[in-house]
Design a protein around this motif. Structure first.
Motif, PDB file in Angstrom:
ATOM      1  N   GLU A  23     -22.977   9.473  29.710  1.00  0.00           N
ATOM      2  CA  GLU A  23     -21.940   8.839  28.877  1.00  0.00           C
ATOM      3  C   GLU A  23     -21.204   7.724  29.634  1.00  0.00           C
TER       4      GLU A  23
ATOM      5  N   GLU B 170     -18.007  25.996  25.012  1.00  0.00           N
ATOM      6  CA  GLU B 170     -18.581  24.700  25.396  1.00  0.00           C
ATOM      7  C   GLU B 170     -19.984  24.843  26.011  1.00  0.00           C
TER       8      GLU B 170
ATOM      9  N   HIS C 103     -24.416  15.154  31.326  1.00  0.00           N
ATOM     10  CA  HIS C 103     -23.793  14.524  30.147  1.00  0.00           C
ATOM     11  C   HIS C 103     -22.760  13.475  30.552  1.00  0.00           C
TER      12      HIS C 103
ATOM     13  N   THR D 243     -26.618  21.079  23.567  1.00  0.00           N
ATOM     14  CA  THR D 243     -25.160  21.082  23.724  1.00  0.00           C
ATOM     15  C   THR D 243     -24.506  20.688  22.396  1.00  0.00           C
ATOM     16  N   PRO D 244     -23.472  21.451  21.936  1.00  0.00           N
ATOM     17  CA  PRO D 244     -22.818  21.123  20.650  1.00  0.00           C
ATOM     18  C   PRO D 244     -22.281  19.685  20.617  1.00  0.00           C
ATOM     19  N   VAL D 245     -22.322  19.079  19.417  1.00  0.00           N
ATOM     20  CA  VAL D 245     -21.872  17.687  19.233  1.00  0.00           C
ATOM     21  C   VAL D 245     -20.407  17.524  19.653  1.00  0.00           C
ATOM     22  N   GLY D 246     -19.582  18.498  19.279  1.00  0.00           N
ATOM     23  CA  GLY D 246     -18.154  18.447  19.628  1.00  0.00           C
ATOM     24  C   GLY D 246     -17.941  18.433  21.133  1.00  0.00           C
ATOM     25  N   THR D 247     -18.765  19.189  21.843  1.00  0.00           N
ATOM     26  CA  THR D 247     -18.663  19.249  23.303  1.00  0.00           C
ATOM     27  C   THR D 247     -19.042  17.904  23.917  1.00  0.00           C
ATOM     28  N   VAL D 248     -20.104  17.281  23.395  1.00  0.00           N
ATOM     29  CA  VAL D 248     -20.534  15.970  23.900  1.00  0.00           C
ATOM     30  C   VAL D 248     -19.424  14.931  23.684  1.00  0.00           C
ATOM     31  N   ALA D 249     -18.713  15.037  22.544  1.00  0.00           N
ATOM     32  CA  ALA D 249     -17.598  14.113  22.272  1.00  0.00           C
ATOM     33  C   ALA D 249     -16.486  14.293  23.311  1.00  0.00           C
TER      34      ALA D 249
ATOM     35  N   ARG E 240     -17.473  12.712  26.462  1.00  0.00           N
ATOM     36  CA  ARG E 240     -17.333  11.250  26.390  1.00  0.00           C
ATOM     37  C   ARG E 240     -15.917  10.827  26.800  1.00  0.00           C
TER      38      ARG E 240
END
Length: 282
Positions: A198, A184, A194, A71-77, A80
């Motif tokens: 989080e 996403e 995710h 999963t892309p880092v931006g999506t994980v952010a 969160r």
């Protein structure tokens, strides 16, 4: 044929969402009120732990993600942010249940479709027609009128449930965007994995700060403990299916529709709460 398949999926997710919502609302009310389990945040943390473990097992076994790439880092952010809105909303909702009945909490929550429409305007620039706003007013207002002269009114409980309602609107908008934006690459199970992961740290920290008495509570390790923990874990299992249904309903309808369905659920939940808890209503 695809259309009727979509309709069936939507209908199935809506029906299961209704049943699971009513089940968890009254199950949590029963655990918090009748069992004297006065740790709503610990309860929420157990829910997220169950969701994380069960979604991880499902992703590895029966439901691998459609896109195997990480999963892309931006999506994980973004997830969160969603997780924080969720943690605060659920914690406040559970705190409210310590001071007010499920039925009163449901009545106050009835304003959420209206809040969500306003939030959609503020967050994503979505505009609604006067007719759409007019349709929402009697729906929210009718249920909110039930709170006038509510027998067990409590200011802290009321404030907590209003804040919880606003945050739930924010969460439904964010999850709608995460599930429908192709970049996403999230399906319902992956989003749940995710989001629950989080959520564990903030909920764990918060429960350690405000509910540290749980560590020394004799009833959590005494003779009645296995039955109580059994109910807590059952509640966690229901929350796993409820969160999945919640994501599916948002994906197949919209954030506002999710809140409107929430108002239909209110009426059903009030009736079930009255049957189970026997509290008086005006």
């Amino acid at each position: 044929h695809g259309m009727s398949g979509d309709l069936r999926t939507t209908a199935a997710s809506v029906v299961s969402w209704f049943l699971l919502n009513i089940a968890i609302g009254n199950l949590n009310g029963w655990i918090l009120k009748h069992h004297g389990f006065s740790y709503p945040v610990v309860l929420t943390a157990v829910h997220m732990l169950c969701c994380w473990l069960l979604s991880a097992v499902c992703l590895v076994t029966i439901l691998p993600p459609a896109d195997p790439r990480p999963t892309p880092v931006g999506t994980v952010a973004k997830v969160r942010t969603l997780a924080l809105a969720f943690c605060a909303s659920v914690a406040l909702g559970n705190i409210a249940l310590r001071y007010i009945y499920v039925s009163f909490a449901q009545m106050v929550s009835a304003a959420s479709p209206f809040f969500t429409m306003l939030l959609m305007g503020a967050m994503v620039g979505k505009r609604y027609s006067l007719a759409q706003y007019s349709a929402i007013v009697p729906m929210c207002g009718g249920v909110m009128m039930c709170t006038v002269g509510e027998i067990n009114f409590h200011m802290l409980g009321f404030t907590a449930v209003v804040a919880s309602t606003l945050l739930r609107g924010v969460k439904s908008i964010l999850q709608g965007r995460l599930l429908t934006a192709p970049e996403e690459r999230l399906d319902a199970m992956l989003l749940l994995y995710h989001m629950s992961r989080e959520s564990l740290l903030p909920l764990g920290l918060y429960s350690s700060l405000v509910e540290y008495q749980a560590y020394y509570d004799p009833q959590l390790s005494g003779p009645g403990a296995p039955r109580l923990w059994g109910l807590v874990l059952l509640s966690g299992l229901v929350s796993f299916f409820l969160n999945l249904a919640n994501f599916l309903v948002t994906k197949h309808t919209s954030a506002v529709m999710l809140q409107v369905l929430g108002n239909v659920k209110v009426v059903l939940s009030i009736l079930v709460s009255l049957l189970i808890f026997g509290n008086r209503v005006s």
